[in-house]
Write a protein that holds these residues in place. Structure first.
Motif: not given
Length: 75
Positions: A19-23, A36-42
């Motif tokens: 979880t720490y790595l994902i964060q 303006s870019d958009i990012a998301g964690h799927i």
């Protein structure tokens, strides 16, 4: 974008470290993408990035930068 061998990381280091790595990866995305870019964690090790710019060279530059940061995380 997917991280290789994420399942090994989670099973070896545990859910808390994974979880720490994902964060940490999420923080890198926020710091290195344009406003303006958009990012998301799927889910799991999968992230999506939408670049608003049409300049291929700028997208390539940002992706190279992200790859360098991620490579340093693996060490």
């Amino acid at each position: 974008m997917g991280m290789r061998e994420f399942e090994i990381i989670r099973s070896t280091l545990g859910t808390e470290k994974a979880t720490y790595l994902i964060q940490k990866i999420w923080q890198l995305l926020k710091e290195n993408l344009g406003t303006s870019d958009i990012a998301g964690h799927i889910s799991g090790d999968t992230f999506a990035i939408f670049f608003v710019t049409r300049q291929l060279s700028l997208v390539e530059e940002r992706l190279k930068s992200l790859n360098l940061y991620l490579a340093n995380l693996e060490e």
